[in-house]
Structure formats: structure tokens, C-alpha cells
Design an enzyme around this catalytic site. Structure first.
Site, mmCIF file in Angstrom:
data_model
loop_
_atom_site.group_PDB
_atom_site.id
_atom_site.type_symbol
_atom_site.label_atom_id
_atom_site.label_comp_id
_atom_site.label_asym_id
_atom_site.label_seq_id
_atom_site.Cartn_x
_atom_site.Cartn_y
_atom_site.Cartn_z
ATOM 1 N N ASP A 102 -32.726 1.674 -21.350
ATOM 2 C CA ASP A 102 -31.615 0.804 -20.966
ATOM 3 C C ASP A 102 -30.374 1.629 -20.608
ATOM 4 O O ASP A 102 -30.252 2.786 -21.006
ATOM 5 C CB ASP A 102 -31.253 -0.142 -22.120
ATOM 6 C CG ASP A 102 -32.376 -1.119 -22.422
ATOM 7 O OD1 ASP A 102 -33.189 -1.370 -21.519
ATOM 8 O OD2 ASP A 102 -32.432 -1.611 -23.560
HETATM 9 N N1 URA Z 1 -36.303 -0.513 -26.287
HETATM 10 C C1 URA Z 1 -35.092 -1.023 -25.947
HETATM 11 O O1 URA Z 1 -34.724 -2.085 -26.393
HETATM 12 N N2 URA Z 1 -34.339 -0.326 -25.088
HETATM 13 C C2 URA Z 1 -34.698 0.866 -24.585
HETATM 14 O O2 URA Z 1 -33.940 1.458 -23.826
HETATM 15 C C3 URA Z 1 -35.944 1.389 -24.949
HETATM 16 C C4 URA Z 1 -36.734 0.674 -25.799
#
Ligand code: URA
Length: 240
Positions: A102
Site C-alpha cells: 500500500d
Molecule cells: N497487507 C496490507 O494491508 N497492506 C500491505 O501493504 C500489504 C499487506
């Protein structure tokens, strides 16, 4: 000999489905001959042209391990003009990330132009362990810890078994640091798992991907993978 659409995808031009579409639309040539059948097989020495772009069927591959900082998108191009993970790597090759972190997540991300490895590691059956460190706004009960380990229903599907360890608890702040190892790669999986239990993930970092760690790679920095590391990733992908 491999199927044309697979080779186009593996060379990183586009997805296999998109390659099939391009073949059917008459946008693909092999050795200057128009090919519109999906079963057509090509060899390494064949010249493949897609939408007037010659694909290099003998190209060498590049593999990078990036320690992704916050505020960078995990794509090759962003419509909003934000910085992407590809912008952080100094190469002229068209590389792309394997999997996704993310915008606000930091940590280990692999980038490459090797479509074969990408497909292997991104496949839903892939068993690549990914270890995350999450700071959450609360303190887990034993029951919640067990639920995280056994599986949580998110988007109508239970997550598979996870390894979970509470690394530290700050009772004054009412926060915890939790280490979580999963092998699935569902969208926002870690955040959703905690959300389902009523916690917010305040910070998230991926510390490990398969056999790889962030050792010696500072936030925003990257290094090339060694041949041995790539081989191990291939083995994990193939045996999943
Ligand atoms: N899980 C999440 O919620 N975000 C990420 O960036 C990676 C795994």
C-alpha cells in the site's frame, strides 16, 4: 517452444489475457507474419512484434530488492502523477513490482522484468511467506491472537493459517507491535485482518519476502538480487 501469448506476457509486455486479445485483434506478428491464432508456438529466435514494438526475446533479466518508503505507489505509472516504486530504481529497463504494498506501507518489494518469475510468485497457489510488522491501536486478547493464526473471514473468504507473534505491548499508549507471516497476497490483507477484529493498523512494514530480508538496505534504497537468490525464488514458486 512456447505459446505466443505466454511469451508476450513473460517478456513483460502485458498480461497473458491482454496478449490473447492483441493476437485476436491482429496486432501481433512473428517473423513479420501476422498471427491471429492463440495456439501458435514460438521459439527463442523468433522475432515478435506487438503493436509495432519489437520484443526482445533474448533479453537479460534484472531483479531488484527495494526497501519501499511511505508515500510511493506500487505501480509503474500513476494517473495522479505520484511517485512510483519504479521511479526509485535507476534502470532503463521496463521493470515492474511483484505484488503490491500500500501507499503508506514500507518495506521489502521485489521488482523485475522477468514475467515468468512474476507469474509464479503472484499465482494464488504460491506459498511465498511474507512477514509483516504491524503497529496496531490496541492490545490483542488470546482469543483474537488465535483467530488471526487460524484464519479470519475477510471479503467472504477465510484467510489461511498465519504465524502471529506479539513483539511488544505499550499499555500506556494502548498499542502493540505484532509480527505476522502469511503466504497469501490478498488486497490490503493485513489491514483487513486486524480491522475485522476492530483494530487499526497505524504502521505497516514488510520485513521478509521468502528467504529475503531488508538487511543492509535502508528505506528508499535498493540492491540487485544475486543469482542464487533468484534461483531460490524460482524454486519456491515452482514448488508451490
Ligand atoms: N497487507 C496490507 O494491508 N497492506 C500491505 O501493504 C500489504 C499487506
Amino acid at each position: 517452444m512456447e505459446r505466443l501469448q505466454k511469451v508476450i506476457a513473460n517478456l513483460g509486455y502485458c498480461s497473458r489475457r491482454k496478449a490473447e486479445q492483441l493476437i485476436l485483434e491482429g496486432k501481433v506478428k512473428v517473423n513479420d507474419e501476422l498471427i491471429t491464432e492463440l495456439g501458435y508456438k514460438v521459439k527463442n529466435s523468433d522475432k515478435i512484434i506487438v503493436e509495432d514494438t519489437i520484443l526482445d526475446n533474448n533479453k537479460s533479466y534484472e531483479y531488484y530488492l527495494l526497501n519501499k518508503p511511505k508515500g510511493v505507489v506500487t505501480t509503474t505509472k500513476d494517473e495522479k502523477g505520484r511517485k512510483t516504486v519504479v521511479d526509485l530504481i535507476d534502470t532503463k529497463t521496463r521493470i515492474y513490482p511483484i505484488g503490491r504494498l500500500d501507499y503508506d506501507t514500507t518495506g521489502l518489494l521485489i521488482l523485475t522484468n522477468d514475467g515468468n518469475l512474476t507469474n509464479l510468485l503472484n499465482s494464488p497457489s504460491s506459498m511465498v511467506d511474507k512477514t509483516y510488522i504491524a503497529k496496531i491501536n490496541g492490545i490483542l486478547t488470546n482469543l483474537e491472537l488465535k483467530a488471526l493464526k487460524l484464519g479470519i473471514l475477510i471479503d467472504n473468504r477465510k484467510t489461511s493459517k498465519a504465524k502471529v507473534k506479539v513483539k511488544s505491548v505499550n499499555r500506556k499508549e494502548k498499542t502493540s507491535i505484532v509480527e505476522l507471516t502469511i503466504h497469501e497476497g490478498r488486497n490490503h490483507q493485513v489491514k483487513k485482518m486486524f480491522e475485522k477484529l476492530g483494530y487499526e493498523v497505524i504502521k505497516l512494514k514488510r520485513e521478509k519476502y521468502a528467504n529475503l530480508t531488508l538487511l543492509g538496505v535502508k528505506t528508499g534504497d535498493y540492491r540487485k538480487l544475486t543469482t542464487k537468490e533468484v534461483k531460490i525464488l524460482y524454486n519456491i514458486g515452482k514448488n508451490s
